[in-house]
Design a protein around this motif. Structure first.
Motif, PDB file in Angstrom:
ATOM      1  N   VAL A 191       4.956   5.098  -5.356  1.00 42.15           N
ATOM      2  CA  VAL A 191       5.712   5.373  -6.780  1.00 42.15           C
ATOM      3  C   VAL A 191       4.591   4.837  -8.107  1.00 42.15           C
ATOM      4  N   GLY A 192       3.407   4.498  -7.642  1.00 42.54           N
ATOM      5  CA  GLY A 192       2.316   4.168  -8.642  1.00 42.54           C
ATOM      6  C   GLY A 192       2.424   2.858  -9.543  1.00 42.54           C
ATOM      7  N   TYR A 193       1.782   2.775  -9.864  1.00 40.07           N
ATOM      8  CA  TYR A 193       1.305   1.020  -9.520  1.00 40.07           C
ATOM      9  C   TYR A 193       2.398   0.372 -10.409  1.00 40.07           C
ATOM     10  N   GLY A 194       2.674   1.009 -11.726  1.00 42.29           N
ATOM     11  CA  GLY A 194       3.352   0.948 -12.327  1.00 42.29           C
ATOM     12  C   GLY A 194       5.102   0.957 -12.284  1.00 42.29           C
ATOM     13  N   ASN A 195       5.183   1.546 -11.352  1.00 39.10           N
ATOM     14  CA  ASN A 195       6.911   1.696 -11.157  1.00 39.10           C
ATOM     15  C   ASN A 195       6.518   0.356  -9.483  1.00 39.10           C
ATOM     16  N   ALA A 196       5.617   0.247  -9.486  1.00 38.89           N
ATOM     17  CA  ALA A 196       5.912  -0.777  -8.768  1.00 38.89           C
ATOM     18  C   ALA A 196       6.508  -1.891  -8.073  1.00 38.89           C
ATOM     19  N   THR A 197       7.310  -2.655  -7.892  1.00 43.15           N
ATOM     20  CA  THR A 197       8.196  -3.895  -8.083  1.00 43.15           C
ATOM     21  C   THR A 197       7.243  -4.762  -6.856  1.00 43.15           C
ATOM     22  N   MET A 198       7.451  -6.272  -6.609  1.00 42.75           N
ATOM     23  CA  MET A 198       7.158  -7.257  -6.087  1.00 42.75           C
ATOM     24  C   MET A 198       8.715  -7.364  -5.242  1.00 42.75           C
ATOM     25  N   LYS A 199       9.813  -7.110  -5.980  1.00 43.82           N
ATOM     26  CA  LYS A 199      11.325  -7.202  -5.011  1.00 43.82           C
ATOM     27  C   LYS A 199      10.862  -6.236  -4.051  1.00 43.82           C
ATOM     28  N   SER A 200      11.246  -4.458  -4.596  1.00 42.60           N
ATOM     29  CA  SER A 200      10.399  -3.803  -3.460  1.00 42.60           C
ATOM     30  C   SER A 200       9.090  -3.510  -2.359  1.00 42.60           C
ATOM     31  N   ILE A 201       8.290  -4.420  -2.679  1.00 44.56           N
ATOM     32  CA  ILE A 201       7.585  -4.151  -1.656  1.00 44.56           C
ATOM     33  C   ILE A 201       8.092  -5.499  -0.657  1.00 44.56           C
ATOM     34  N   ALA A 202       9.067  -6.671  -1.447  1.00 45.78           N
ATOM     35  CA  ALA A 202       9.140  -7.342  -0.274  1.00 45.78           C
ATOM     36  C   ALA A 202      10.652  -7.262   0.498  1.00 45.78           C
ATOM     37  N   THR A 245       0.896  -1.011  -0.253  1.00 45.57           N
ATOM     38  CA  THR A 245      -0.220  -0.108   0.022  1.00 45.57           C
ATOM     39  C   THR A 245       0.836   1.338   0.246  1.00 45.57           C
ATOM     40  N   GLU A 246       1.898   1.247   1.184  1.00 48.57           N
ATOM     41  CA  GLU A 246       2.622   2.437   1.005  1.00 48.57           C
ATOM     42  C   GLU A 246       3.287   2.655   0.153  1.00 48.57           C
ATOM     43  N   HIS A 247       4.224   1.230  -0.274  1.00 44.73           N
ATOM     44  CA  HIS A 247       5.155   1.493  -1.814  1.00 44.73           C
ATOM     45  C   HIS A 247       4.192   1.795  -3.311  1.00 44.73           C
ATOM     46  N   VAL A 248       3.316   1.398  -3.435  1.00 44.96           N
ATOM     47  CA  VAL A 248       2.191   2.069  -4.868  1.00 44.96           C
ATOM     48  C   VAL A 248       1.582   3.097  -4.589  1.00 44.96           C
ATOM     49  N   ALA A 249       1.473   3.435  -4.023  1.00 42.69           N
ATOM     50  CA  ALA A 249       1.192   4.766  -3.286  1.00 42.69           C
ATOM     51  C   ALA A 249       2.474   5.638  -3.337  1.00 42.69           C
TER      52      ALA A 249
END
Length: 209
Positions: A33-44, A27-31
């Motif tokens: 950087v945006g959905y397109g720039n978000a990555t599962m690696k960064s979320i992890a 939630t914080e990451h997508v908020a």
């Protein structure tokens, strides 16, 4: 290494806590950087997990964000609907809804920015559009009920444009949500207070003749 492996197992209480940690990080990451720039690696990384572990809970970024969005909409819409189930005039009940929206903003500080990011992707991702449509249907039901109650009690003229009034209330809440995604919280709260002032002064809605 043993601790990392234990954190990655989606089982029992630990599994649910890990799932929630992933969702909060996403939630914080997508908020941000945006959905397109978000990555599962960064979320992890943000959740303190390995990439392999996060995929055990959510196979794709789209599924992860869809689950987050659906849960947020259900929680917030449920709370707003309950906020209108209080005695009072249409103005008073809508003010109650606006007050609850401020509480929701405090409880879910990244929700408005996440919603904004998802809106940009909804044209190409049907799952996102489905959640947005569900939110709109819920709001239409809430505001149509409020307007019908106000007409029945004589607060609004019998010939009032029900759909137009409901659409006005929807536009106000969607506009305030959009504002909440783009300005500081204090400015958003001030705008809500301004709308409340217009409602309580009786200048925003039609009067009986």
């Amino acid at each position: 290494m043993a601790q990392a492996a234990r954190r990655g197992r989606p089982a029992g209480v630990d599994g649910e806590q890990t799932r929630r940690r992933i969702m909060a990080a996403a939630t914080e990451h997508v908020a941000e950087v945006g959905y397109g720039n978000a990555t599962m690696k960064s979320i992890a990384e943000r959740a303190g997990l390995t990439s392999a572990a996060i995929y055990r809970y959510f196979p794709t970024k789209q599924e992860l964000v869809s689950v987050i969005l659906d849960e947020l909409v259900q929680d917030i819409m449920g709370r707003l609907e309950r906020a209108t189930q209080v005695p009072g005039t249409l103005q008073e009940r809508f003010v109650s809804l606006l007050e609850e929206s401020l509480v929701c903003t405090r409880d879910h500080p990244a929700a408005a920015r996440l919603s904004e990011a998802v809106h940009l992707e909804s044209a190409r991702i049907p799952e996102f559009q489905a959640v947005i449509d569900s939110r709109l249907r819920t709001e239409e039901r809430i505001y149509t009920r409020l307007v019908a109650d106000a007409i029945r009690r004589g607060e609004l003229p019998a010939d009032a444009e029900r759909q137009a009034i409901a659409d006005t209330l929807i536009s106000l809440t969607w506009g305030l949500t959009r504002l909440g995604a783009t300005v500081p919280r204090a400015r958003h709260a001030a705008a809500i207070r301004q709308v409340e002032g217009l409602l309580t002064s009786g200048t925003l809605l039609p009067h009986r003749g």
